[in-house]
Design an enzyme around this catalytic site. Sequence first.
Site, PDB file in Angstrom:
ATOM      1  N   ASP A  10       0.829  -1.206   0.000  1.00 19.25           N
ATOM      2  CA  ASP A  10       0.000   0.000   0.000  1.00 19.25           C
ATOM      3  C   ASP A  10       0.858   1.248   0.000  1.00 19.25           C
ATOM      4  OD1 ASP A  10      -1.833  -1.935   0.338  1.00 19.25           O
ATOM      5  OD2 ASP A  10      -2.514  -1.307   2.322  1.00 19.25           O
ATOM      6  N   LYS A  54      -5.677  11.201  11.679  1.00 19.48           N
ATOM      7  CA  LYS A  54      -5.410  10.429  10.464  1.00 19.48           C
ATOM      8  C   LYS A  54      -6.311  10.803   9.284  1.00 19.48           C
ATOM      9  CE  LYS A  54      -5.125   5.901   8.426  1.00 19.48           C
ATOM     10  NZ  LYS A  54      -5.193   4.463   8.530  1.00 19.48           N
ATOM     11  N   ASP A 114      -4.726   2.537  -4.451  1.00 23.57           N
ATOM     12  CA  ASP A 114      -3.306   2.685  -4.154  1.00 23.57           C
ATOM     13  C   ASP A 114      -2.795   1.502  -3.350  1.00 23.57           C
ATOM     14  OD1 ASP A 114      -4.638   3.258  -1.896  1.00 23.57           O
ATOM     15  OD2 ASP A 114      -3.625   5.130  -1.452  1.00 23.57           O
TER      16      ASP A 114
END
Lengths: 388, 1321
Positions: free
Chosen positions: B891, B960, B1153
């Site tokens: 990732d 985050k 991704d």
Amino acid sequence: MLNLRPSGYFKSTLRWSCRRTFTSQSRLPPLPPPSEWKDIFSSSTVSSRDRVSLRAPETAQLIAESFLSGASSANGEGKIVIEAFPGPGALSRALLELPASNIQKLIILEDHPDYLKYLKPLEAADSRVKVVPLSGFDWDTYSHIEEIGLLDDVKTVPWSSGLHPQLHFISHLQHTIKGEQLIAQLFRCIPDGTWLYKYGRVPMSFVLSDWVWERISAVPPNSNRCKLSVIAEATATCTLSLDPAKLLPYDDHFHPITTKYTAEKRPQPRRPGYPLVAMNLIPHDDQLITKGMLEKWDFCLRRLFVLKSTPLKKAISSLAPGAQTMLKMLTDSSLPDSQRVDIGKAPRHLTLADWALVIRAFDNWPFAPEDLMISDAFTRQNAVRVVL
Amino acid sequence: METTLLSYSRQNLPRPARLYSTPSKRANAPALATATQPPSGYPPYMPTAQPTDASVNDMEGFLRRRTSYTMLPTPLPDDETNPLNDFYFTDSPTQDLLSVMDACLHNLYDVPRAKGIFERLRATDKGEVLLDSRVYNSFIEAFLEMALDKDSDQPAGWVEDAWKLFHELDGEQTNARPTANTYALMLLAWLRYNSESGLIKPLAFTDAHDPAALLRSMIDRQIPVTLVVSDRAFTSNDEASQAIQALSKAAVEMGLSKIVNELGMAESLGRQEADPLEDVPEAKPVLRRKKLENIQMTHAEDGRIVDIEVQGPIENDSYEIPFNLETLRKHLSQVVFARRVLAEDVAARQKLLEESVYDVAVERLKHQAELFDELGLSNKAMKSTDLRTWMWEWHQKLQIRLKAEIDHIVQEENRLGRKIESKSGEMKRSAGLSPFLSLLTPEKLSLIAIMELMHLQGTGGVADGMKTARALLAVGKAVELEHKAEMCKKSNLPIPTSSGRTSDHSFFTRLGYRDLQARRVAARKFMEDAEDWTTDWTQVVRVKVGSFLVDALMDVATVMRTGVDKRTGEAISEEQPAFFHSYEYLRGYKLGVIKLNPLISEKMAKESIRETLHPRHLPMLVKPKPWLSHDQGGYLYNKTWVMRFKESQEQQSYLRHASSLGNLELIYASLDVLGNTPWKINRRIFDIVLEVWNSGTRWCKIPPAAFDAPEPEKPENFDTDPRAKMIYLTRQKQYALGRANNHSDRCSVNYKIEIARAFLGDTIYFPHNVDFRGRAYPLPPHLSHIGDDLSRGLLMFGEAKPLGERGLRWLKIHLANLYGYDKANFDERVSFVHDHLDDIFDSADNPLEGKKWWTKADDPWQCLATCIELKAALQSPDPHTYECALPVHQDGTCNGLQHYAALGGDAQGARQVNLDVTDRPSDVYTFVAEMVEKAMEEDVKLDHKYAKMLTGKISRKVVKQTVMTTVYGVTFIGAREQIEKQLKDRGDIAAEECWLAASYVAKKVLLCIGDLFKGAKDIQTWLNSCARLIAKSIPPDRLDAATDVERTFGTGRKMVKSTEATRLKKEQMTSVVWTTPLGLPIVQPYRATRRKQIITSLQTVFISDPNSPTSVNASKQASAFPPNFIHSLDATHMMLTALECKTQGVTFASVHDSYWTHPSSIDQMSTIIRDTFIALHSSDVLGKLGDEFLQRYKGYKIPVSSLKNTSFIPGFGPTARRISGSKAKKQSASEVDLADEPADEVSEESKSVVRTGDADAQVLAALQSPVDVGEKKKRGRPSVTPAAAVMDENKFVDLTSFLPPLPQKGVFDVSTIKKSLYFFS
């Protein structure tokens, strides 16, 4: 002091000084001259923009009298008045100016700091006044005044023993959707005897926009007939306490004055400048909505008024799957005429009696939905989600 | 040249390919694998020591070349037209006519009416451009059919019409030209009515061409006769064989030996036996295949055969095999594609799946119902226990009802006559529907309505229901799709498969690219020729068809429900509608919804719901059809677009155009790569999931059968205290919401299990398409690797590969990652796994009864799958040779920021997101959290309430989401919401304080990110400013119209005279369009919404008409551009990686991704990921974007008036140089300085271009001054500054000269990434 012949230049100043004379005769701390309200009480902040308050003292006087004395159905002596949304306090002052025996206590609920500046001093000037710096819109506020003992001397009077002799609720109604919500909620407190109604049949008085009054008082086939009209009709008698013409033109009586601001997005009835009226509200002695039935009334009214111009026989299917079977109960030929409903009528044409029958049928229908909270239909977007 | 036809065909095409083959792909697997084998120990990650791959060089070269732009005119305001725009953008009324025409032609429903429309369309420019050869062919075919069928007693008129059309085509009086299909049809016409052997009664047509004339025309147009004689127009072997004879005769007479030979070959191909070993059991006698020798074929660039030469006569075998069209076609298609066509038997199940979905569903429902009847369970009460039985009952009733209703409509329409389409505006609800409803049988229509409605439940956020408008559209669309699918499979021609890499070239060389294109075009032509022409329906038609069906269904579908009468206590049964219509309020808007009877929605969460699934919701059993054009690819018969868009005609047009220009080859190729990755269901996990599901308990994101949260208790003072009542009701609401969510979760898991069950043991494939930014998604919505943890856990690669030493290590690292232990370096992650081996083994052995270690993982189901795999590997005799099919992920660490950092050469940012070399993974979230804590220290000193309250509580988790979404343009409001949620979840901050605290933290976080990623900020600002300017601009050819206030626009009722301001606003139609490095044009769809009211019998629905463009939403265009642009880049990186993996033979899958491959291929993929990223970012992405804007928007002007009130455009000054304006003419010629103006600028504009220093300064001042005043100015009152007055003199400025200069690039060198260990990890 009035011997001076005023020149044109001084005329307006003089007029104010006359007014001041009038108030200065009172023992109450004065309000600023009406011409200055515009600057002192800015109407640009969100919290105050939606508030419309009485400004002219004479008008306030007329309204106070129409609420509590003389011709008012709720007149009486030794009243304990709770006043919500007083604004800077023109009406509060007028209430205190009524004969002293009229009011035993005035509890003022206001949380706007600008207004509080002109309300707080009333406490010092008149021992009957209590200013609570909280909003009349929150249920907490009422628990609070109870907790601090302001209502300790209120007697609980059984519903059937007539109007409550002491308690009286007075309010300016906010000029927004919130104001409409508030009065709708207050009506809904009546059948179950919640809120102030736990003390008994408490009369109420409002200064409210003509638009809301139209909706409250609409009878079939008036196009303003809505859920609020039906609930109001079912729970209380509402009357205008004062000739509406006496409150016109708007700009002479109220703050803030009409704006010409063109980018205004609010609908006309919710903008400053829309006419206001004064209303007394007396809860019915005999309540048509029995305890525990309120949710069902709410559900049926809300759902059916969505299709307010569709005949009931068609509209009813949107209540729940299979709701057409209710039609049989409504048109059962074994019933006397008075217990049948003309299902060709649209919801907005149904009388209160018709509604009572519809709700009875709904209550009796075994497949009526249990979960009556309509707004829950929309949960979240899409059960099939794509992880981004 | 001795070669069999097959091998010959496989090698031959396209010829130049062979000559230039480079050994680029030789550098793959074996050599690489040994190179990456670490000698000893475990270095964290081993970059390839080898020099960069040849194909990577090709890729870099490709990316550096100028991308081919796809340019279309800007859409016009809805009250204007011009021929160019009509060509690219069809309006709804025209589209409606087309679809009615299509429907009337189908099964000869109403050919005269179709013909009427056809003639009307041909008469207008708008219509003419839409009529391609296939439409003409459809008409010729329909005319001939009429002559043969409906009007067989009077065929002459029809045949004459057919010949007339042919002559117009042949005489080039139309846009369209004859195709093989046209010639085949005309040959048929001749054979039937003119030949002496006339199949039917001969008619004398003066203008009929004889075969010789037809042949001459064919040759002139270079259309191979083989394609003509094998065309789908021929339905009988007899006719085809006659056609060959007739043509041969003509060819002999004309002395064309090549043609004679070619026809001879076709004849013999048709007489060939199919390869007996292909599908015949061995017991059958093997027939000898006829030898075909010395055939020479010449191919055109696009793969067509232009010439075939047979030397020497073909020897005739003693036994005669009857001529067979099918065989001829099959062989020919092999020739055409130079590859093997999908073997019939391999595709059989998929075909069956897609072909007869509704028939199969009917069978299953019927079977179920009969089963119950047999078992004696048919009494009413019992029947209601099964969904399928109900569906069967509804279907029985509905098809009869539909038949009657359709008959009625047909009669009504006949009675009303043919005036329908002329007054389409007032079309009554069902008028004009009959042609559409006659496309499918009532039986199919009925099933479509039932299946779609059942499948839609729970969508759009409606619990137990769906939005009406959406449901009607979906049902209408399903009918349209089914009709198209029927058309697709009508001719039953073989479907080409992508046989993987057929060329020896890199995808990225010019030759390789052309090769790809040639193959695709050939295959596309073949597919198109094989299908009947169909056209898209408009939204209105879809809604009307949908409404008709749904209305009928709601009327007949009922269920039996039992309840208890409250008064008597008796049980009562009541027949209730299965669906009902109602209204809900959503944010103050009244919204129509269709809801399911509670009885049914209950079952949807429990019972088998396979019947509601259409194959387009399912994985495929064969490799997807390769993408051949914008709407050819993926499922075999179900039409899908290669891009998903929501109601944007502009996007559609760009895509279609880009495809026809050949700009999308690599997009298609990479989607094919993704689609060809084989998968299978992880049986071990499936069994465990099923066990949990059947137990009905809550377990690791599998919701319980019965909602298990405690219902809130009613407080004692509920009746008297409005406050207590309110709190109770809020909680009650929360509870109800939780229950509804539980239900919809349950339904969605049910779908996943159902699908997994259906494909146990199969190898499955996920066809992919892209969203409008180019990000790839699998088409099946329910179960795919892009889904949640459960979906991913249920899937594994279709092939297993031996782990190897490195693979085993990566498997361990993968396990640590899934558990959530992903911040440590690789060695620590491996030790983490070694430390937990007991837990891992226990999880694998006793997943449900053991210590349940895996259930605490971040991704429990994938973790469990890995535990099982790891245990199996470690306990196998040699773990390194263990065959593993589990995908391992790599990732991107905050991929959006990675792209920003690379774009900006931002060294500090690059370090934070692991572009730089570090020995530990850096974690940007932790870093920001620490920055925030530090910033708060200052405030603590100042005794700040929230700073004190929150010290030590700003964890990684709190910030985050906000950090991640900053790159996608999260606003302060959004950030505050995200943080508030996180603070609430912590549970150690009082609920009432959360909001203000979140506000405080959000401010700090955004500030810190701004500091940290200054490079990203600058780029974002640049992108945003460019987009804002573009969205305000007006194309040069609209300037006159935009300023000519006196002109009136529109016609008739709609005629409006507009003021200048409103007109200018209307003319702002320019959306931001750019091209990705792979050539995909991206069009931002954001425009003003305008909905159209359509009255249906259920309710009035409002839908937008994608064919009627509105002005752009400038602020949305601007704010969405930075994230969309970054997404288009990450999509490009993914596709480059996919293509390179394909070249190197590495299995690849991706979730945006997150890149997946076999554990043993991770090292190889890691190298590829880095190489592609470096190649991408070495190609001056931003510079190329800037260049594209300069070209694409050349000549576009911005009205100065729309710049006045803006406070953006930082730094536009230096480049803002040219100012032109209509009123500037007053300036004397001497003031006009043209010295360094490009010449075309002058010629393009007759108006003079002012370039005086003074004017510049004034305009700039004027533009800037409102920015400063902006804050002080109170609402409304426009203040007229002197500067503003100056600007009114100059109404427009050039867009391109106002585009801000590119942000400064930092010093970071992207090639450093090669050595970065944790870039993707």
